[in-house]
Design an enzyme around this catalytic site. Structure first.
Site, PDB file in Angstrom:
ATOM      1  N   ASP A 122     -10.517   2.042  -4.986  1.00 53.60           N
ATOM      2  CA  ASP A 122     -10.547   3.457  -4.599  1.00 53.60           C
ATOM      3  C   ASP A 122     -11.350   4.264  -5.611  1.00 53.60           C
ATOM      4  OD1 ASP A 122      -9.080   3.347  -2.220  1.00 53.60           O
ATOM      5  OD2 ASP A 122      -7.208   3.173  -3.341  1.00 53.60           O
TER       6      ASP A 122
ATOM      7  N   ASP B 238       0.834  -1.200   0.000  1.00 51.55           N
ATOM      8  CA  ASP B 238       0.000   0.000   0.000  1.00 51.55           C
ATOM      9  C   ASP B 238       0.875   1.259   0.000  1.00 51.55           C
ATOM     10  OD1 ASP B 238      -2.759   1.030   0.362  1.00 51.55           O
ATOM     11  OD2 ASP B 238      -2.006   1.797   2.270  1.00 51.55           O
TER      12      ASP B 238
ATOM     13  N   GLU C 199       1.735  -0.126  -5.062  1.00 50.29           N
ATOM     14  CA  GLU C 199       0.816   0.955  -5.445  1.00 50.29           C
ATOM     15  C   GLU C 199       1.633   2.244  -5.533  1.00 50.29           C
ATOM     16  OE1 GLU C 199      -3.213   3.239  -3.913  1.00 50.29           O
ATOM     17  OE2 GLU C 199      -1.633   2.721  -2.509  1.00 50.29           O
TER      18      GLU C 199
HETATM   19  C1  BGC Z   1      -5.507   2.408  -0.485  1.00 45.72           C
HETATM   20  C2  BGC Z   1      -6.678   3.182   0.064  1.00 45.72           C
HETATM   21  C3  BGC Z   1      -6.366   3.583   1.489  1.00 45.72           C
HETATM   22  C4  BGC Z   1      -5.024   4.314   1.588  1.00 45.72           C
HETATM   23  C5  BGC Z   1      -4.561   4.444   2.996  1.00 45.72           C
HETATM   24  C6  BGC Z   1      -4.423   3.466  -0.426  1.00 45.72           C
HETATM   25  O1  BGC Z   1      -3.637   3.734  -1.330  1.00 45.72           O
HETATM   26  O2  BGC Z   1      -5.712   1.929  -1.773  1.00 45.72           O
HETATM   27  O3  BGC Z   1      -7.856   2.450  -0.033  1.00 45.72           O
HETATM   28  O4  BGC Z   1      -7.363   4.444   1.955  1.00 45.72           O
HETATM   29  O5  BGC Z   1      -4.031   3.614   0.902  1.00 45.72           O
HETATM   30  O6  BGC Z   1      -4.183   3.195   3.486  1.00 45.72           O
END
Ligand code: BGC
Length: 556
Positions: free
Chosen positions: A314, A205, A246
């Site tokens: 998201d 993440d 990500e």
């Molecule tokens: C996730 C989100 C989340 C955020 C904080 C992101 O990039 O995809 O859903 O709210 O990280 O953890």
């Protein structure tokens, strides 16, 4: 095609499916999906050809960010099951030849996490430096606020600690202090724990936030060293363990997160740039934005790959488009203010954005599965689920999976008021869109998707090969080609609603080669004339071909 190398680097030809346990299937009837329910549906997922599950967070959490706010990195939320249920799930998935990756959310914890509770209690507490504290905050630039609906700074005051703490996301998600070796050791321990329970890797993440040390103060550490250390830890524990990052940054910056030519950081990165270009191309009915995005996508070393998606959990972010381009996508696919979020994205699912047009929906998924990279589906995409705009913010697309046309879409036997989240109603709700009905219909989106996924898995050129755009004489038609080990696949997509005749310049063509139609069930062979292919395309039509020479063995 199946060699030691191709099976070790399994993520290059994987089909990944993202789901949230709590909205997939409720087995015990309490209104919340659970691990037992998911385990019962592993055969369904294996049956459609999914080769890797990505589980969104399932650890204990106050759920103020749908589980991305964790209070125990080593636990399972008791509402979803037990660690034993988790191991049963892994066991079942492996038995069906499926991999499982899980979210690794270690940029921050919940403010209810015992570490944060302790850290707040006194400056001398042993967990104090697990977080980042300041007496006086610096001003935050507007552009760095991730959730502008709720926050206006990345610093929040804590009464108990009598200091400000850093939070890149919501203020109930304090950032961990990645500059602290003890924190990095703990992250490795968390990853090692889940690997020991059988997972095949992690969707990491918020990677750029995780490795950002700029707010921490005196840290003598190259941020990418953090990823290199994590990568080498994973490789020591499990050679084919994967890190899927990500990272929503411009194309030229992504390469550093792969570790450049050393390829010693993450293996897979979501291609946010290509995803946004696809939406712009769909809005304009013009192939140019995708072609340009493909050109800008930098080829990566053999261990690495991009992960493609059309929709994630998201908001569908369009932040890399210009204001004008974003407005074009808004106008085409989400004109009402209520469909938009944070001024940068949409909170709708694909089928409703495309007004339920079956041909255009198939075109979009044909693109997803043929563009170079590893395709990632969000649960329910295979049947064409829509969103529920009555649910707040990003959660509008995280409604219960639609299994049947019964109450709650077959997701749960609980009273509707007890459901974790309401189901979709209307045109894309369970009465019209559900798994049971589509399984019985060979023409359904689900049946078509099953065939598409099978074909994608039989076409490793798309995940392994080098790609290039091909010249066509029609602006709505995108043609690209992927070459790998002497084999080549050509895909042609008409983004326009009108039928057309098109000529595609194929590039290098071996003597005597023909084109084998990979999606047309008749498997017709086509002649190549002057290195070009002449085709009649339907409106929103799409075709995949393999360049075949008489001496090659190719899948039927
Ligand atoms: C996730 C989100 C989340 C955020 C904080 C992101 O990039 O995809 O859903 O709210 O990280 O953890």
């Amino acid at each position: 095609m199946t060699t030691a190398r191709t099976s070790d680097l399994w993520w290059k030809n994987a089909v990944i499916y993202c789901l949230d346990v709590e909205t997939f299937l409720d087995w015990d009837g309490d209104g919340i999906g659970d691990l037992r329910g998911l385990t019962e549906r592993v055969d369904y997922l294996a049956g459609i050809g999914v080769s890797c599950l990505w589980l969104m967070p399932f650890q204990p959490s106050p759920n103020r960010d749908d589980g991305y706010d964790i209070t125990d990195f080593y636990g399972v939320d008791p509402r979803l099951g037990s660690p034993g249920d988790f191991v049963s799930l892994i066991r079942t998935a492996k038995d069906r030849g499926m991999r499982v990756i899980i979210d690794l959310v270690v940029n921050h914890t919940s403010d209810q996490h015992p570490w944060f509770r302790e850290a707040r209690s006194s400056p001398d507490n042993r967990f104090r430096d697990f977080y980042v504290w300041r007496d006086r905050p610096t001003r935050t630039k507007k552009a760095s606020i991730v959730f502008p609906d709720a926050e206006d700074s990345i610093w929040a005051w804590d009464d108990k600690a009598e200091q400000y703490f850093l939070h890149a996301f919501y203020s109930h998600q304090p950032d961990l202090n990645i500059g602290n070796q003890r924190v990095r050791d703990e992250i490795a321990k968390i990853a090692g724990y889940w690997l020991a329970l059988g997972v095949d890797g992690f969707r990491v993440d918020a990677v750029p936030f995780l490795i950002d040390t700029s707010q921490i103060g005196d840290v003598d550490l190259d941020p990418h060293e953090i990823l290199r250390q994590l990568r080498s830890f994973i490789s020591r524990r499990q050679g084919d363990g994967v890190l899927l990052g990500e990272v929503n940054l411009p194309p030229e910056q992504l390469i550093d997160f792969f570790g450049g030519t050393e390829a010693d950081e993450v293996n897979l990165l979501f291609n946010f740039n290509l995803m946004q270009a696809i939406w712009l191309s769909l809005a304009r009915q013009d192939a140019a934005p995708i072609a340009e995005a493909l050109e800008k996508t930098i080829a990566v070393s053999e261990d690495c790959q991009y992960a493609n998606f059309l929709r994630n959990h998201d908001e569908l972010t369009l932040d890399k488009l210009t204001d004008k381009e974003r407005q074009e996508v808004f106008d085409a696919f989400g004109p009402d203010e209520d469909m938009q979020l944070f001024g940068r994205g949409l909170r709708r699912r694909l089928p409703s954005m495309l007004d339920g047009d079956p041909q255009r929906i198939r075109l979009a998924y044909s693109l997803l599965f043929s563009l170079p990279g590893t395709p990632v589906l969000f649960y329910g995409e295979e049947i064409g689920m829509g969103e529920n705009l009555a649910i707040d913010g990003r959660l509008s697309v995280r409604t219960p999976m639609q299994w049947t046309d019964e109450q709650n879409g077959g997701f749960s036997k609980a009273r509707p008021s007890r459901l974790r989240r309401p189901v979709v109603d209307g045109r894309f709700g369970p009465l019209a869109v559900n798994v049971a009905q589509q399984r019985r219909d060979p023409e359904s989106l689900l049946s078509w998707m099953e065939r598409l996924i099978r074909r994608r898995r039989e076409t490793p050129e798309l995940g392994w090969g080098s790609w290039k755009g091909l010249r066509t004489n029609v602006s709505s038609v995108l043609a690209h080609r992927c070459d790998w080990e002497g084999r080549a696949v050509v895909a042609v997509h008409n983004l326009g609603d009108q039928p057309c005749g098109v000529r595609v310049k194929l590039g290098d063509v071996p003597e005597g080669a023909t084109l084998d139609d990979l999606l047309d069930e008749r498997g017709a062979l086509r002649e190549i004339q002057d290195g070009s292919l002449e085709l009649k395309m339907d409106g929103y039509g799409f075709r995949w071909f393999r360049l075949t020479t008489p001496d090659q063995h190719t899948p039927p």
